[in-house]
Design an enzyme around this catalytic site. Structure first.
Site, PDB file in Angstrom:
ATOM      1  N   GLN A  79      42.987  82.038  51.962  1.00 20.21           N
ATOM      2  CA  GLN A  79      43.949  81.845  50.870  1.00 20.21           C
ATOM      3  C   GLN A  79      43.263  81.782  49.510  1.00 20.21           C
ATOM      4  O   GLN A  79      43.912  81.616  48.479  1.00 20.21           O
ATOM      5  CB  GLN A  79      44.749  80.552  51.112  1.00 20.21           C
ATOM      6  CG  GLN A  79      45.597  80.613  52.380  1.00 20.21           C
ATOM      7  CD  GLN A  79      46.240  79.281  52.744  1.00 20.21           C
ATOM      8  OE1 GLN A  79      46.032  78.257  52.100  1.00 20.21           O
ATOM      9  NE2 GLN A  79      47.043  79.289  53.795  1.00 20.21           N
ATOM     10  N   HIS A 145      44.621  76.070  51.535  1.00 20.29           N
ATOM     11  CA  HIS A 145      45.259  75.056  50.679  1.00 20.29           C
ATOM     12  C   HIS A 145      44.506  74.793  49.378  1.00 20.29           C
ATOM     13  O   HIS A 145      44.094  73.677  49.104  1.00 20.29           O
ATOM     14  CB  HIS A 145      45.474  73.756  51.464  1.00 20.29           C
ATOM     15  CG  HIS A 145      46.469  73.905  52.578  1.00 20.29           C
ATOM     16  ND1 HIS A 145      47.055  72.841  53.206  1.00 20.29           N
ATOM     17  CD2 HIS A 145      46.994  75.012  53.169  1.00 20.29           C
ATOM     18  CE1 HIS A 145      47.892  73.278  54.128  1.00 20.29           C
ATOM     19  NE2 HIS A 145      47.862  74.600  54.127  1.00 20.29           N
ATOM     20  N   GLU A 244      58.842  70.960  49.898  1.00 20.41           N
ATOM     21  CA  GLU A 244      59.457  70.008  48.972  1.00 20.41           C
ATOM     22  C   GLU A 244      59.459  70.505  47.531  1.00 20.41           C
ATOM     23  O   GLU A 244      58.545  71.216  47.120  1.00 20.41           O
ATOM     24  CB  GLU A 244      58.671  68.683  48.966  1.00 20.41           C
ATOM     25  CG  GLU A 244      58.550  68.005  50.301  1.00 20.41           C
ATOM     26  CD  GLU A 244      57.761  66.697  50.204  1.00 20.41           C
ATOM     27  OE1 GLU A 244      57.149  66.419  49.144  1.00 20.41           O
ATOM     28  OE2 GLU A 244      57.785  65.941  51.203  1.00 20.41           O
TER      29      GLU A 244
HETATM   30 CA    CA Z   1      56.357  64.387  49.959  1.00 18.61          CA
END
Ligand code: CA
Length: 378
Positions: A79, A145, A244
């Protein structure tokens, strides 16, 4: 070329209208190698990053420029690579850009996310005055990440305030680091444009806390933007479910990996299996199953009609669409409607931005990545 563009426009218009959407995707450029971000130069050209480590100018006609010279060493792999890019709000005067990327360790095989500034030469071919403003610590051996979105923040009067936010992933293998303040894994950080630490950052002066940290408990944020009021919004990848959207406040703990609306990839519970816990902030919105969000922009122009003004757009890598989120008005924290746009393209949407011309642009994540303008349907 023009005939091909016209055909794309017509075919796209048919599919867009069939879906009842008032947008038409128009491919401006293709053959970009996993483009990650697009910024807008004052002359109407585009500045595009490719994850493989190139920064290119793309003309309005779709011609790809040669890789711009002067980038730092980049740890390309997995990534990692050259990731986000933004122009300084005063670019016309100072020609400054900011970009983030995976930075190799000076020794060994570790890496981490770094943020740099440079000036783009007048002929758009070279970066000058390169400065590494921030390097995530510690460096570890991981290709996962990196997070990596940059936002220049504004004061209450809507003027640039000299600060940058940078969203950082927890590097996957060290997720518990997101809950401790002695490292930059799984953090949102805030620095001055010269790389120094603002005196009003929430953890300045706290023993064993890194002073760049603004908020913590993040997993892998790949979207960040200011809303029309200048408030910072970010989103982040959850694990198996539980992506989220958060409004990160100073010093806030966003919960990872203590709490999540998702599960681990092996379907075991995250932590104790809770989605809420005292001392952690709840997301404003979450997705299960995960859409794998990347890129984020508010619509402020009226190019797509008044109903779109104030909507939030989020790219989906996994389900290959652009999510259009309509927010309650006046806004008090709720998403009231979500629509999937551009599904018929079948492209992983990596970035979405509103250009200075008021049109929405996306880049798509593949070896034949595209820069696409969303035109209002005729
Ligand atoms: Ca969270």
């Amino acid at each position: 070329m023009l005939i091909r563009l016209f055909c794309v426009l017509i075919l796209s218009a048919v599919s867009a209208l069939a879906l009842g959407q008032n947008i038409v995707p128009l491919t401006i450029a293709q053959r970009l190698d996993h483009p990650w971000a697009v910024a807008f130069l004052p002359n109407g050209h585009f500045l595009v990053t490719e994850r493989a480590g190139a920064l290119r100018v793309v003309t309005p006609e779709g011609k790809l420029g040669q890789p711009i010279g002067g980038l730092p060493a980049i740890a390309v792999g997995g990534q990692g690579g050259l990731l986000d890019v933004v122009l300084d709000s005063d670019f016309l005067r100072n020609r400054t850009i900011y970009f983030c990327y995976s930075e190799p360790a000076s020794r060994g095989n570790g890496n981490s996310t770094a943020l740099a500034s440079a000036q783009l030469s007048a002929d758009l071919r070279q970066l000058e005055g390169l400065r590494i403003l921030f390097s995530q610590r510690p460096k570890i051996a991981s290709q996962l990440h990196f997070g990596c979105r940059i936002v220049e923040s504004k004061n209450a009067q809507g003027q640039a305030d000299g600060k940058l936010f940078l969203a950082l992933g927890e590097r996957y293998h060290q997720r518990d680091d997101a809950q401790t303040l002695d490292n930059h894994h799984g953090k949102l950080i805030r620095i001055n444009k010269d790389g120094t630490v603002p005196a009003d950052n929430p953890f300045v002066g706290r023993p064993a806390a890194l002073p760049e940290i603004w908020s913590f408990g993040h997993r892998n944020p790949q979207g960040a933007t200011l809303d029309p009021q200048g408030v910072l919004w970010i989103h982040e990848h959850g694990p198996y479910g539980g992506d989220e959207i958060n409004l990160p406040r100073a010093g806030g703990n966003y919960g990872w990996p203590l709490v999540s609306y998702g599960r681990n990839y092996d379907l075991t519970a995250v932590g104790d299996g809770k989605s809420a816990q005292a001392g952690t902030e709840q997301p404003l919105h979450h997705w299960t199953p995960s859409i794998a969000p990347s890129g984020m922009a508010f619509v402020t122009s009226e190019k797509y009609g008044k109903a779109w003004v104030g909507n939030l757009l989020v790219g989906s890598l996994k389900f290959t669409h652009l999510a259009r989120l309509e927010l309650e008005r006046p806004f008090a924290g709720k998403v009231v409607k979500e629509t999937r746009l551009l599904e018929s393209l079948g492209e992983r949407i990596r970035d979405v931005r509103q250009g200075p011309d008021g049109f929405i642009y996306v880049v798509t994540d593949s070896a034949n990545g595209k820069l696409i303008r969303l035109a209002p349907a005729p």
